[in-house]
Design a protein around this motif. Structure first.
Motif, PDB file in Angstrom:
ATOM      1  N   HIS A 122       0.700   2.173  -0.736  1.00  0.00           N
ATOM      2  CA  HIS A 122      -0.662   1.982  -1.258  1.00  0.00           C
ATOM      3  C   HIS A 122      -1.614   3.163  -1.119  1.00  0.00           C
ATOM      4  N   ASP A 126      -3.632  -4.931   3.923  1.00  0.00           N
ATOM      5  CA  ASP A 126      -3.278  -3.984   4.979  1.00  0.00           C
ATOM      6  C   ASP A 126      -4.587  -3.551   5.672  1.00  0.00           C
ATOM      7  N   ALA A 127      -4.482  -3.086   6.921  1.00  0.00           N
ATOM      8  CA  ALA A 127      -5.693  -2.657   7.652  1.00  0.00           C
ATOM      9  C   ALA A 127      -6.376  -1.464   6.986  1.00  0.00           C
ATOM     10  N   HIS A 128      -5.593  -0.663   6.275  1.00  0.00           N
ATOM     11  CA  HIS A 128      -6.138   0.542   5.643  1.00  0.00           C
ATOM     12  C   HIS A 128      -6.514   0.271   4.184  1.00  0.00           C
ATOM     13  N   ASP A 182      -1.008  -4.139  10.168  1.00  0.00           N
ATOM     14  CA  ASP A 182      -1.677  -3.232  11.107  1.00  0.00           C
ATOM     15  C   ASP A 182      -3.099  -3.671  11.440  1.00  0.00           C
ATOM     16  N   GLY A 229       1.985  -1.503   5.459  1.00  0.00           N
ATOM     17  CA  GLY A 229       2.142  -1.055   6.842  1.00  0.00           C
ATOM     18  C   GLY A 229       2.337  -2.165   7.859  1.00  0.00           C
TER      19      GLY A 229
HETATM   20 ZN   LIG Z   1      -1.984   0.428   6.956  1.00  0.00          ZN
END
Ligand SMILES: [Zn+2]
Length: 359
Positions: A165, A201-203, A290, A327
């Motif tokens: 991503h 995702d955390a990001h 994550d 992730g």
């Molecule tokens: Zn991530």
């Protein structure tokens, strides 16, 4: 439900990435895939090997000059005098990031170090012997899951590794070399008029956002840790809503550092509601773990239970879903997170099927 994975995806084994001024041990290690495969086995899901689609699906979103670079960088690197173990850049070109512009033109020179700076956007995307093969297989896995949904499957899981991503059309960053979620979304457009991508995702899903930023046929939504405090830093804010025809079809939902389950799930719910209002016919769900409190990169405090509830929210959208793996680096929890997420999603699918039978 069907699930896909190719063993070649575990061949990519990065040795290092830059963190806090030091080359640190890698977090995207091949053992991640083993834990995720264990979770699928626990659910009784047989994993299928995707066919070899070649470059076709990747080339539908990535320009040939970029894929050529990924394919040839490592053998060319070996010809450099006193080269290190992996291809990494030592120069970073300026790019104005104008949202009106599409992908960049090819690198103005074919000199290897210039291209490495041009195409590798940070020090978390080393290229070694098997990187290209693993990344390409990862696109095949995403493509097979998209094809399964186009053939009528309600839920398909793509165990993608490397992740995708953060990857732009022509630039690798953040452990990502080819954008699997974008490839799946583009593929789904063959059969569906309106596609949505929900990235949890955390990001921030910065690469995926950029692919579709000027388009209204694919809505992109990302729930992520506030990028004022967290990688990828330069995008992911609520004012980024799309450009031109795509205006209003990109939604960013930042989470404050140290947020827990309630804030995370409220973000997922808000994203799902926006996707419902858009009228998406199919969903690509970019799934990372994550956000988990135990993840080595985590800045928020989500627990395993929340993944089941996130799965239920996704299942309640009542449209087919392609889950694409992103992730999640804490080996001891990622299998449980996947298992809970798929239980949450598929239970609602099963519930709906039961209701349909009764009617
Ligand atoms: Zn991530």
């Amino acid at each position: 439900m069907r699930a896909f994975y190719h063993p070649d995806q575990a061949l990519h084994s990065p040795k290092q990435f830059m963190r806090f001024g030091r080359l640190a041990d890698p977090t995207d290690i091949p053992a991640r895939t083993e834990r995720l495969l264990d979770a699928l086995a626990n659910l009784g899901i047989e994993v299928e090997t995707p066919p070899d689609y070649g470059r076709g699906p990747a080339a539908a979103v990535h320009p040939a000059h970029y894929l050529d670079y990924l394919e040839t960088a490592y053998p060319r690197w070996l010809e450099l005098p006193d080269h290190g173990p992996e291809v990494l850049p030592n120069t970073f070109p300026y790019w104005n990031g104008d949202p009106a512009k599409d992908a960049r033109p090819p690198c103005p020179t074919d000199q290897l170090l210039a291209q490495t700076g041009y195409y590798l956007g940070d020090l978390a995307v080393p290229i070694s012997e098997f990187t290209y093969r693993s990344a390409l297989r990862s696109t095949h896995t995403a493509t097979a899951a998209a094809d399964a949904v186009m053939e009528g499957e309600t839920l398909a899981y793509a165990l993608c590794r490397p992740s995708g991503h953060h990857c732009r059309a022509d630039r690798a960053t953040g452990f990502c070399y080819m954008n699997n979620a974008a490839i799946a979304a583009q593929r789904l457009r063959t059969n569906f008029g309106k596609v949505a991508v929900l990235d949890i995702d955390a990001h921030h899903g910065d690469g995926t956002q950029e692919f579709f930023y000027r388009r209204k046929d694919v809505m992109t939504v990302s729930v992520h840790v506030d990028t004022d405090y967290y990688n990828p830093f330069f995008t992911g804010r609520p004012h980024e809503t799309g450009h031109g025809e795509g205006e209003g079809y990109n939604l960013n939902i930042p989470l404050a550092p140290h947020s827990g389950n309630d804030t995370f799930l409220a973000g997922v719910q808000a994203g799902a509601e926006a996707i419902k209002a858009y009228g998406a016919e199919v969903l690509v769900l970019a799934l990372g773990y994550d956000t988990h409190v135990d993840d080595p990169l985590s800045l928020v405090e989500v627990t395993t239970d929340a993944f089941r509830k996130a799965g239920e929210i996704v299942g309640s959208l009542d449209i087919p879903v392609v889950v694409v793996q992103e992730g999640g680096y804490q080996i001891s929890v990622i299998g449980d997170c996947l298992e809970e997420f798929l239980r949450g999603t598929s239970e609602l699918v099963r519930e709906r099927l039961r209701l349909q039978e009764k009617r």
